[in-house]
Design a protein around this motif. Structure first.
Motif, PDB file in Angstrom:
ATOM      1  N   GLN A  59      36.089  48.485  39.822  1.00  0.00           N
ATOM      2  CA  GLN A  59      36.401  47.325  38.974  1.00  0.00           C
ATOM      3  C   GLN A  59      36.003  47.597  37.518  1.00  0.00           C
ATOM      4  O   GLN A  59      36.732  47.230  36.602  1.00  0.00           O
ATOM      5  CB  GLN A  59      35.697  46.075  39.506  1.00  0.00           C
ATOM      6  N   PRO A  61      42.374  41.746  35.737  1.00  0.00           N
ATOM      7  CA  PRO A  61      41.672  40.601  35.155  1.00  0.00           C
ATOM      8  C   PRO A  61      42.468  40.002  33.996  1.00  0.00           C
ATOM      9  O   PRO A  61      43.291  40.677  33.387  1.00  0.00           O
ATOM     10  CB  PRO A  61      40.360  41.197  34.634  1.00  0.00           C
ATOM     11  N   ASP A  67      39.401  37.347  38.826  1.00  0.00           N
ATOM     12  CA  ASP A  67      38.417  36.902  37.846  1.00  0.00           C
ATOM     13  C   ASP A  67      37.008  37.065  38.412  1.00  0.00           C
ATOM     14  O   ASP A  67      36.546  36.226  39.166  1.00  0.00           O
ATOM     15  CB  ASP A  67      38.697  35.432  37.502  1.00  0.00           C
ATOM     16  N   TYR A 108      38.397  47.317  34.180  1.00  0.00           N
ATOM     17  CA  TYR A 108      38.057  46.554  32.968  1.00  0.00           C
ATOM     18  C   TYR A 108      38.056  47.469  31.741  1.00  0.00           C
ATOM     19  O   TYR A 108      38.559  47.094  30.676  1.00  0.00           O
ATOM     20  CB  TYR A 108      36.681  45.877  33.127  1.00  0.00           C
TER      21      TYR A 108
END
Ligand SMILES: NC(=O)c1ccc[n+]([C@@H]2O[C@H](COP(=O)([O-])OP(=O)(O)OC[C@H]3O[C@@H](n4cnc5c(N)ncnc54)[C@H](OP(=O)(O)O)[C@@H]3O)[C@@H](O)[C@H]2O)c1
Length: 338
Positions: free
Chosen positions: A213, A152, A168, A217
């Protein structure tokens, strides 16, 4: 060992070529099967400079010419654009006639059921079925999802130079794990796989790490010191987008098809949880973790640090040199990667 590769200038193909050229035991003689229209491209001339033999190959031309090119070749690898895989059929037929010992069709993607999960995979499985129909020795190599398309962006913009637009957003709750590989490791995996008798007529999942994910992050926040906005996209919204595009039956060379493929990857990997070593084992894959426990793969954390340090590289950078006529394909490849 003599290896012919189609798609040698592509993102996947170029790392395979590089690893084959760098290998010392065994050594490989590398032949790039190149479309006549691409013979003068700078990327092709660069391959020639590195020691790759450039051979003109027209997949739409007479099969006898392709067969002649492949006589004496041990392994043929296809790493062409995912939407063009049906073009491989004449090359597969020629490989059979020429006595090629192993054919790697263009897979190099995420794990999923043979049909119904990913439009790209549906076509790749048709190609594989053709290979089996004509009894050509093969190996399927899937690689999970590239690190390079799963990073990201940061609010500061400091890693925009290496990140892709598609990274994104978080699908579903973001907690579904999936297999990931650094694109740069694919070549070394392939070099091992094509010289390994255990992988003949098998599917192999080459992968480095398994992360969700949210874990990606978390890691990026920890290493960068920045707080990321987490834009969760509900599974139902992804399902609706897939259904909407599917209803238009997009052609494989359209932007809509690329978008559909991207939504399907997201759904398959991040909602359904298809892209895991466990599901791969269930589907009958061998895995590189079991085959090559000594393989020194690049870790996701060190990849993230490399990008934060300004030393990363955006995938498909080489497509920047494409002529204007290729702009649509270039844009799709650079921003979505299918
Ligand atoms: N696992 C992942 O995260 C991930 C991400 C992206 C892609 N992939 C998969 O990786 C595989 C390769 O994709 P890529 O993105 O690496 O490829 P790419 O960079 O789009 O490379 C395209 C290559 O294929 C050649 N090519 C395209 N169409 C052709 C045709 N009809 N006949 C002959 N050559 C053709 C091009 O040659 P020219 O030089 O002549 O143009 C170029 O060398 C695909 O199966 C794709 O689905 C996986």
């Amino acid at each position: 060992m003599k290896v012919a590769i189609i798609g040698a200038t592509g993102q996947t193909g170029s790392v395979i070529v590089q690893a084959l050229l760098e290998s010392t035991a065994p050594t490989f003689e590398v032949i790039a099967l190149t479309r006549p229209s691409s013979l003068q491209k700078p990327t092709v001339l660069e391959l020639q400079r590195k020691g790759v033999k450039i051979v003109s190959a027209d997949l739409g031309g007479p099969q006898s010419a392709l067969t002649e090119t492949l006589v004496g070749v041990d392994v043929v690898i296809s790493a062409i654009y995912g939407g063009s895989v049906m073009d491989e059929i004449p090359l597969i037929n020629a490989s059979k006639t020429a006595g090629v010992k192993r054919y790697l069709p263009c897979f190099f993607a995420t794990v999923a059921a043979p049909k119904g999960a990913l439009c790209l995979r549906d076509m790749k499985e048709d190609v594989l079925n053709h290979i089996k129909n004509i009894y050509l020795p093969f190996t399927v190599v899937d690689v999970g999802w590239w690190y390079q398309v799963n990073l990201p962006k940061l609010p500061s913009g400091r890693i925009d130079y290496a990140a892709m637009e598609t990274a994104d957003g978080i699908a579903g709750d973001g907690n579904v794990p999936f297999a990931l590989t650094d694109v740069r490791d694919i070549g070394s995996y392939v070099a091992r796989i094509i010289t390994d008798s255990r992988t003949l007529n098998q599917m192999v999942l080459a992968y480095n790490e398994v992360l969700s994910q949210n874990q990606i992050y978390d890691l990026l926040e920890r290493l960068s010191g920045e707080k990321l906005e987490r834009k969760y996209v509900p599974a139902e919204a992804i399902e609706a987008s897939i259904a909407e595009i599917e209803a238009t039956s997009p052609s494989p060379d359209s932007m809509e098809f690329v978008t559909l493929a991207q939504y399907q990857y997201w759904y398959s990997c991040c909602v359904r949880g298809d892209n895991t070593p466990e599901y791969a084992a269930y589907l009958g894959y061998l895995t590189t973790m079991e085959l090559y426990p000594d393989f020194e793969w690049r870790g996701f954390k060190s990849y993230v640090q490399e990008v934060l340090d300004g030393n990363g590289k955006r995938v498909y950078e080489h497509l920047k040199d494409l002529p204007a006529a290729s702009t649509d394909k270039k844009a799709s490849a650079m921003d979505t990667a299918v």
